[in-house]
Write a protein that holds these residues in place. Structure first.
Motif, PDB file in Angstrom:
ATOM      1  N   UNK A  32      15.152 -22.742  26.198  1.00  0.00           N
ATOM      2  CA  UNK A  32      15.050 -23.926  25.336  1.00  0.00           C
ATOM      3  C   UNK A  32      13.649 -24.096  24.735  1.00  0.00           C
ATOM      4  N   UNK A  33      12.617 -23.737  25.492  1.00  0.00           N
ATOM      5  CA  UNK A  33      11.272 -24.147  25.063  1.00  0.00           C
ATOM      6  C   UNK A  33      10.326 -23.005  24.688  1.00  0.00           C
ATOM      7  N   UNK A  34      10.673 -21.733  25.006  1.00  0.00           N
ATOM      8  CA  UNK A  34       9.754 -20.630  24.679  1.00  0.00           C
ATOM      9  C   UNK A  34       9.460 -20.606  23.192  1.00  0.00           C
ATOM     10  N   UNK A  39      10.331 -29.532  34.137  1.00  0.00           N
ATOM     11  CA  UNK A  39       9.826 -28.304  33.479  1.00  0.00           C
ATOM     12  C   UNK A  39       9.257 -28.638  32.107  1.00  0.00           C
ATOM     13  N   UNK A  40      10.011 -29.438  31.337  1.00  0.00           N
ATOM     14  CA  UNK A  40       9.575 -29.776  29.978  1.00  0.00           C
ATOM     15  C   UNK A  40       8.247 -30.533  30.016  1.00  0.00           C
ATOM     16  N   UNK A  41       8.147 -31.439  30.959  1.00  0.00           N
ATOM     17  CA  UNK A  41       6.941 -32.274  31.013  1.00  0.00           C
ATOM     18  C   UNK A  41       5.733 -31.506  31.533  1.00  0.00           C
ATOM     19  N   UNK A  42       6.004 -30.375  32.206  1.00  0.00           N
ATOM     20  CA  UNK A  42       4.879 -29.573  32.717  1.00  0.00           C
ATOM     21  C   UNK A  42       4.304 -28.644  31.640  1.00  0.00           C
ATOM     22  N   UNK A  43       4.971 -28.573  30.489  1.00  0.00           N
ATOM     23  CA  UNK A  43       4.505 -27.637  29.447  1.00  0.00           C
ATOM     24  C   UNK A  43       3.376 -28.287  28.666  1.00  0.00           C
ATOM     25  N   UNK A  44       2.168 -27.783  28.886  1.00  0.00           N
ATOM     26  CA  UNK A  44       1.006 -28.406  28.263  1.00  0.00           C
ATOM     27  C   UNK A  44       0.837 -27.849  26.846  1.00  0.00           C
ATOM     28  N   UNK A  48       2.762 -24.491  25.615  1.00  0.00           N
ATOM     29  CA  UNK A  48       3.545 -24.573  24.383  1.00  0.00           C
ATOM     30  C   UNK A  48       2.599 -24.737  23.196  1.00  0.00           C
ATOM     31  N   UNK A  49       2.856 -23.959  22.152  1.00  0.00           N
ATOM     32  CA  UNK A  49       2.049 -24.054  20.933  1.00  0.00           C
ATOM     33  C   UNK A  49       2.693 -25.026  19.956  1.00  0.00           C
ATOM     34  N   UNK A  95       2.304 -30.246  16.033  1.00  0.00           N
ATOM     35  CA  UNK A  95       2.702 -30.426  17.438  1.00  0.00           C
ATOM     36  C   UNK A  95       3.965 -31.277  17.561  1.00  0.00           C
ATOM     37  N   UNK A  96       4.752 -30.953  18.551  1.00  0.00           N
ATOM     38  CA  UNK A  96       5.964 -31.726  18.799  1.00  0.00           C
ATOM     39  C   UNK A  96       6.253 -31.673  20.300  1.00  0.00           C
ATOM     40  N   UNK A  97       6.873 -32.713  20.829  1.00  0.00           N
ATOM     41  CA  UNK A  97       7.151 -32.726  22.273  1.00  0.00           C
ATOM     42  C   UNK A  97       8.435 -31.961  22.603  1.00  0.00           C
TER      43      UNK A  97
END
Ligand code: NAD
Length: 506
Positions: free
Chosen positions: A299-301, A330-335, A346-347, A390-392
């Motif tokens: 989902x987030x890579x 997991x999502x919230x740990x992605x800085x 996450x870029x 940037x986006x969350x």
């Protein structure tokens, strides 16, 4: 190519900032500006700063590239043996690896993706794509039969692989070098010449590859790059050019339709790798932590900008709440952060324009009554990065299957999670889409895994894994996610014509 157009920039990137155009076209072995001098800006997705000016190609540049590519077919390139071509492609791979840092910084500058990701995936695979297809073309068996003839004699009948000719390669911005070389590698291995139209968002590595081609001695005109946009620009001029023999494209399904129309003029073959709305399915018997890890990556890579990504997640009801909580963590740990920072998880998205599209889905989800489990907006970033895209990372629950967020490809770091009760229901929901690129299924029930692999309408089915593939196997989408398969020997089907040769011996 007229010499007045030609400015040799043997070190295009070291010349950055000094030259008028930092990203010139690469035509017939020369780095050239557009005839009318038109350029567009390439801006960093990290902070909005100007990276450089890109030559904006029009009909004259496409015409020049097609002429160069056609001439190269008749020149020394067309006379090379397979083994000689293979040696050159090995040299291309070695030279990319030798200039690894140049390719890495060009890719990271254009995309803003974390260095940790680009250095493990984009650049090594970009180089490997030349070696893999060199090996495949060298080893592919040929069909040869000795046959009886009606007059009692004998004939030798065999199939000869010949290049299609000039191949147009139109590529996207999410994995720029990897996806472009995935097409250029096999096209050149098969003896074609190519004209690449990279995404307007990511002109860097395609331009840099021109330097590599010159350095290792790929003849002029074999690899060409024309920069520009899609409709009414280099993309459309290239794909509708009568001098093009085949078109290979990766990008949105809607763009694929437009290119197919252009290709129909002259009945040129197409190979399409298109959009997706991929489902992830997690059964209650799955290895829970592995499934959470796998779905989080899917989902987030790459900030969700992966065609194989998962934007629809279906989780068996007994573990639904626990799964949502774990994925949220997991999502919230992605800085979010700059590419060079080792802590960056996450870029940014590729551009502010793309962010507007993703945020419009974040709004739609709210309007349709979603529960926003996490994210849903723009993260707070330091002032220096405030102009970045940037986006969350975002997770929703509670939407009906008719929601736009569940039906349309968003291409951002987001997913909707819904519970399911039976295997049949999971399959039906996974298949309820116009797309058919891939799926990722998490279960320890072996029979069920095989059943789902057969029932889910996709080109790629991952069981207890995601984004894992031996490069010799076929890759491509079903339904509106693509036409044809590339990868391994399957690429040869597209990049060569099979000629039947029959020789009467007696
Ligand atoms: P896009 O379709 O907007 O653009 C892709 C390329 O096509 C660009 O170079 C663009 O300039 C060019 N183009 C646009 N319109 C054109 C036209 N009318 N004629 C000729 N060329 C044209 O796609 P994108 O936004 O760059 O990439 C994201 C999309 O790519 C997503 O839909 C994603 O799913 C898809 N994708 C698919 C795969 C796959 O393997 N199936 C892989 C990566 C990306």
């Amino acid at each position: 190519m007229a010499n007045d157009l030609s400015t040799r920039l043997p070190q295009a990137f070291s010349a950055r900032g000094d030259a008028a155009v930092q990203f010139p076209h690469f035509i017939n072995g020369f780095f050239v500006a557009s005839r009318d001098g038109r350029t567009f800006e390439n801006r960093s997705p990290v902070d909005g700063s100007l990276i450089g000016k890109v030559a904006e190609g029009g009909q004259p540049e496409v015409d020049a590239a097609v002429a160069a590519a056609r001439a190269a077919l008749e020149g020394p390139w067309g006379k090379l043996t397979v083994v000689q071509r293979v040696d050159l492609l090995y040299a291309v791979a070695d030279e990319i690896n030798r200039r690894f840092d140049d390719f890495l910084s060009a890719e990271v500058a254009d995309t803003g993706k974390p260095v940790s990701l680009a250095s493990h995936l984009d650049i090594p695979r970009g180089a490997a794509n030349f070696k893999i297809f060199a090996d495949i073309i060298r080893n592919v068996p040929a069909e040869t039969f000795e046959m009886n003839t009606p007059d009692g004699g004998t004939a030798l009948n065999y199939a000869l692989r010949v290049p299609r000719g000039v191949v147009a390669v139109v590529s996207p911005w999410n994995l720029p070098l990897l996806l472009m070389t995935w097409k250029v590698g096999p096209a050149l291995a098969c003896g074609n010449t190519v004209i690449v139209k990279p995404s307007e968002e990511t002109p860097g590595t395609a331009t840099l590859l021109g330097e590599v081609m010159n350095k290792v001695g790929i003849p002029p005109g074999v690899y060409n790059v024309v920069h520009g946009f899609g409709p009414d620009s280099a993309g459309e001029f290239l794909t509708s050019h009568p001098g093009i023999n085949a078109i290979t494209f990766t990008g949105e399904t809607r763009t694929g339709s437009a290119i197919m129309k252009a290709a129909s003029n002259g009945l040129r073959p197409v190979s399409f790798e298109l959009g997706g709305k991929n489902a992830g399915i997690v059964f209650a018997d799955a290895d829970f932590d592995a499934a959470v890890d796998g779905i989080a990556r899917a989902a987030f890579s790459n900030c969700g900008q992966v065609c194989l990504g998962t934007e629809r997640v279906y989780v068996e009801r007994p573990i639904f709440e626990r799964f949502v909580t774990a994925l949220k963590a997991k999502a919230e740990a992605m800085k979010p952060g700059i590419p060079q920072d080792k802590e960056t998880g996450i870029g940014p998205l590729i551009s502010l324009e793309h962010r507007s599209k993703v945020l419009s889905y974040y709004e739609k989800a709210r309007a349709e009554g979603a529960t926003v489990v996490t994210g849903g907006g723009v993260p707070e970033m330091p002032a220096a990065l405030s102009n970045g895209s940037w986006v969350q990372p975002t997770i929703w629950t509670g939407l009906p299957e008719t929601s736009a967020v569940i039906r349309e490809e968003i291409f951002g770091p987001c997913c909707h999670i819904a519970p399911f009760d039976t295997e049949d229901e999971a399959v039906a929901r996974a298949n309820d889409t116009q797309y058919g690129l891939c799926t990722t299924v998490w279960t320890t029930n072996l029979s069920r895994a095989h059943r789902l692999a057969k029932r889910i309408e996709v080109g790629l089915c991952w069981i207890n894994s995601w984004f894992l593939r031996d490069l010799r196997t076929p890759f491509g989408g079903s339904k509106q996610s693509g036409i044809g398969r590339e990868g391994g020997v399957h690429s040869l089907e597209f990049y060569t014509d099979l000629r039947n040769v029959c020789v009467k011996l007696y």
